[in-house]
Design a protein around this motif. Structure first.
Motif, PDB file in Angstrom:
ATOM      1  N   ASN A 137       0.820  -1.212   0.000  1.00  0.00           N
ATOM      2  CA  ASN A 137       0.000   0.000   0.000  1.00  0.00           C
ATOM      3  C   ASN A 137       0.857   1.268   0.000  1.00  0.00           C
ATOM      4  OD1 ASN A 137      -2.518   1.470   0.189  1.00  0.00           O
ATOM      5  ND2 ASN A 137      -2.048   1.810   2.356  1.00  0.00           N
ATOM      6  N   ARG A 138       1.865   1.323   0.858  1.00  0.00           N
ATOM      7  CA  ARG A 138       2.694   2.521   0.941  1.00  0.00           C
ATOM      8  C   ARG A 138       3.496   2.723  -0.342  1.00  0.00           C
ATOM      9  NH1 ARG A 138       5.980   3.882   6.323  1.00  0.00           N
ATOM     10  NH2 ARG A 138       3.790   4.042   6.961  1.00  0.00           N
ATOM     11  N   ALA A 139       4.026   1.633  -0.894  1.00  0.00           N
ATOM     12  CA  ALA A 139       4.799   1.738  -2.131  1.00  0.00           C
ATOM     13  C   ALA A 139       3.931   2.241  -3.281  1.00  0.00           C
ATOM     14  CB  ALA A 139       5.408   0.378  -2.488  1.00  0.00           C
ATOM     15  N   ALA A 140       2.678   1.800  -3.322  1.00  0.00           N
ATOM     16  CA  ALA A 140       1.766   2.261  -4.371  1.00  0.00           C
ATOM     17  C   ALA A 140       1.569   3.764  -4.300  1.00  0.00           C
ATOM     18  CB  ALA A 140       0.423   1.543  -4.246  1.00  0.00           C
ATOM     19  N   GLY A 141       1.460   4.288  -3.076  1.00  0.00           N
ATOM     20  CA  GLY A 141       1.275   5.732  -2.904  1.00  0.00           C
ATOM     21  C   GLY A 141       2.496   6.531  -3.306  1.00  0.00           C
ATOM     22  N   ILE A 142       3.686   5.925  -3.187  1.00  0.00           N
ATOM     23  CA  ILE A 142       4.919   6.604  -3.608  1.00  0.00           C
ATOM     24  C   ILE A 142       5.024   6.612  -5.127  1.00  0.00           C
ATOM     25  CG2 ILE A 142       7.441   6.468  -3.569  1.00  0.00           C
ATOM     26  CD1 ILE A 142       7.176   5.313  -0.722  1.00  0.00           C
ATOM     27  N   VAL A 147      -2.790   7.365  -4.669  1.00  0.00           N
ATOM     28  CA  VAL A 147      -3.338   6.032  -4.897  1.00  0.00           C
ATOM     29  C   VAL A 147      -3.048   5.144  -3.697  1.00  0.00           C
ATOM     30  CG1 VAL A 147      -3.157   3.946  -6.318  1.00  0.00           C
ATOM     31  CG2 VAL A 147      -3.199   6.204  -7.395  1.00  0.00           C
ATOM     32  N   ALA A 148      -4.028   4.327  -3.306  1.00  0.00           N
ATOM     33  CA  ALA A 148      -3.858   3.358  -2.232  1.00  0.00           C
ATOM     34  C   ALA A 148      -4.425   2.019  -2.673  1.00  0.00           C
ATOM     35  CB  ALA A 148      -4.560   3.835  -0.960  1.00  0.00           C
ATOM     36  N   THR A 149      -3.874   0.936  -2.139  1.00  0.00           N
ATOM     37  CA  THR A 149      -4.363  -0.404  -2.472  1.00  0.00           C
ATOM     38  C   THR A 149      -5.162  -1.038  -1.351  1.00  0.00           C
ATOM     39  OG1 THR A 149      -2.250  -1.353  -1.749  1.00  0.00           O
ATOM     40  CG2 THR A 149      -2.482  -0.855  -4.092  1.00  0.00           C
ATOM     41  N   ALA A 150      -5.203  -0.403  -0.180  1.00  0.00           N
ATOM     42  CA  ALA A 150      -5.947  -0.945   0.958  1.00  0.00           C
ATOM     43  C   ALA A 150      -6.493   0.205   1.782  1.00  0.00           C
ATOM     44  CB  ALA A 150      -5.049  -1.837   1.820  1.00  0.00           C
ATOM     45  N   GLY A 151      -7.749   0.054   2.247  1.00  0.00           N
ATOM     46  CA  GLY A 151      -8.342   1.109   3.052  1.00  0.00           C
ATOM     47  C   GLY A 151      -9.738   0.742   3.509  1.00  0.00           C
ATOM     48  N   GLU A 159     -11.341  -2.657   2.194  1.00  0.00           N
ATOM     49  CA  GLU A 159     -11.366  -2.792   0.740  1.00  0.00           C
ATOM     50  C   GLU A 159      -9.937  -2.858   0.203  1.00  0.00           C
ATOM     51  OE1 GLU A 159     -13.605  -0.719  -3.072  1.00  0.00           O
ATOM     52  OE2 GLU A 159     -13.339   0.423  -1.222  1.00  0.00           O
ATOM     53  N   TYR A 160      -9.740  -3.680  -0.845  1.00  0.00           N
ATOM     54  CA  TYR A 160      -8.416  -3.900  -1.410  1.00  0.00           C
ATOM     55  C   TYR A 160      -8.510  -3.883  -2.938  1.00  0.00           C
ATOM     56  CZ  TYR A 160      -7.778  -5.600   3.336  1.00  0.00           C
ATOM     57  OH  TYR A 160      -7.765  -5.707   4.701  1.00  0.00           O
ATOM     58  N   TYR A 161      -7.576  -3.144  -3.580  1.00  0.00           N
ATOM     59  CA  TYR A 161      -7.525  -3.067  -5.031  1.00  0.00           C
ATOM     60  C   TYR A 161      -6.330  -3.873  -5.540  1.00  0.00           C
ATOM     61  CZ  TYR A 161     -10.688   0.957  -4.623  1.00  0.00           C
ATOM     62  OH  TYR A 161     -11.749   1.778  -4.348  1.00  0.00           O
ATOM     63  N   GLY A 162      -6.595  -4.964  -6.243  1.00  0.00           N
ATOM     64  CA  GLY A 162      -5.537  -5.786  -6.820  1.00  0.00           C
ATOM     65  C   GLY A 162      -5.442  -5.526  -8.311  1.00  0.00           C
TER      66      GLY A 162
END
Length: 216
Positions: A137-142, A147-151, A159-162
């Motif tokens: 999740n943190r790497a995606a935001g960088i 953008v986030a993959t979990a929240g 919720e999770y975006y794969g």
């Protein structure tokens, strides 16, 4: 656990309206397309094809207005069968069309991006697993600010975006209530429907969205 498998396309327009299209082939609500849009003044509107989708999505994201209207949508290469997430052609362009309610949209998608090709190397089961998506999740935001993959999905749910692949949106033509929205533009400012925006650069992703129920 509830899973939605399909595509999400995010794009901006020079008129200031930003559009996030969810084109779902498989979900607990069946196949459907919905559109989340935010205008220049920050008014957030959901376009949903029927009340069940409107109720579910409204309970997960935040909107100022909800419009329920039939939506005619397709995502396919010209003259070929509809694309499938994780199995779409890597070089052929795709065309996304959405028509219904106040919206008319055509978006031309290019081939997979370099990051899109890299994501296809992640094993399918890992790419959509909540533990993996929490870890990255943190790497995606960088890599993609905003953008986030979990929240949170609201009501204690998660919720999770794969994301399985990424394509750029190369061109788009759209109108709202019959008025043209102008040329394609970045998604700026970010949209504010949930815990994550879409990338600033217009893109379309093949994605599996997983929603876990609240812990008892």
């Amino acid at each position: 656990m509830e899973r939605f498998t399909g595509f999400i396309a995010g794009l901006g327009t020079s008129a200031g309206r930003r559009l996030v299209v969810g084109h779902w082939m498989d979900s607990p609500l069946g196949a459907f397309t919905d559109v989340m849009t935010e205008d220049r003044d920050g008014l957030r509107t959901l376009l949903a094809p029927h009340r069940a989708v409107a109720d579910y999505v409204s309970a997960t994201y935040r909107f100022d207005d909800v419009v329920v209207a039939p939506l005619d949508a397709s995502l396919s290469p010209a003259g070929e069968r509809s694309a499938e997430p994780g199995n779409e052609p890597g070089t052929a362009a795709l065309v996304l069309r959405v028509s219904g309610g106040p919206l008319e949209l055509r978006a031309d998608l290019g081939p997979l991006t370099a990051l899109g090709w890299m994501l296809q190397l992640v094993p399918a089961r890992m790419a959509v697993h909540p533990a993996w998506l929490t870890a990255v999740n943190r790497a995606a935001g960088i890599l993609l600010p905003g953008v986030a993959t979990a929240g949170s999905a609201g009501g204690g749910r998660r919720e999770y975006y794969g994301v399985r692949s990424i394509r750029g949106v190369e061109r788009a033509a759209a109108s709202w209530d019959g008025a043209g929205l102008g040329p394609l533009a970045p998604v700026d400012p970010p949209v504010r429907f949930g815990f994550s925006s879409v990338p600033r650069t217009p893109q379309a992703v093949a994605v599996t969205t997983t929603i876990l129920p609240a812990r008892r």
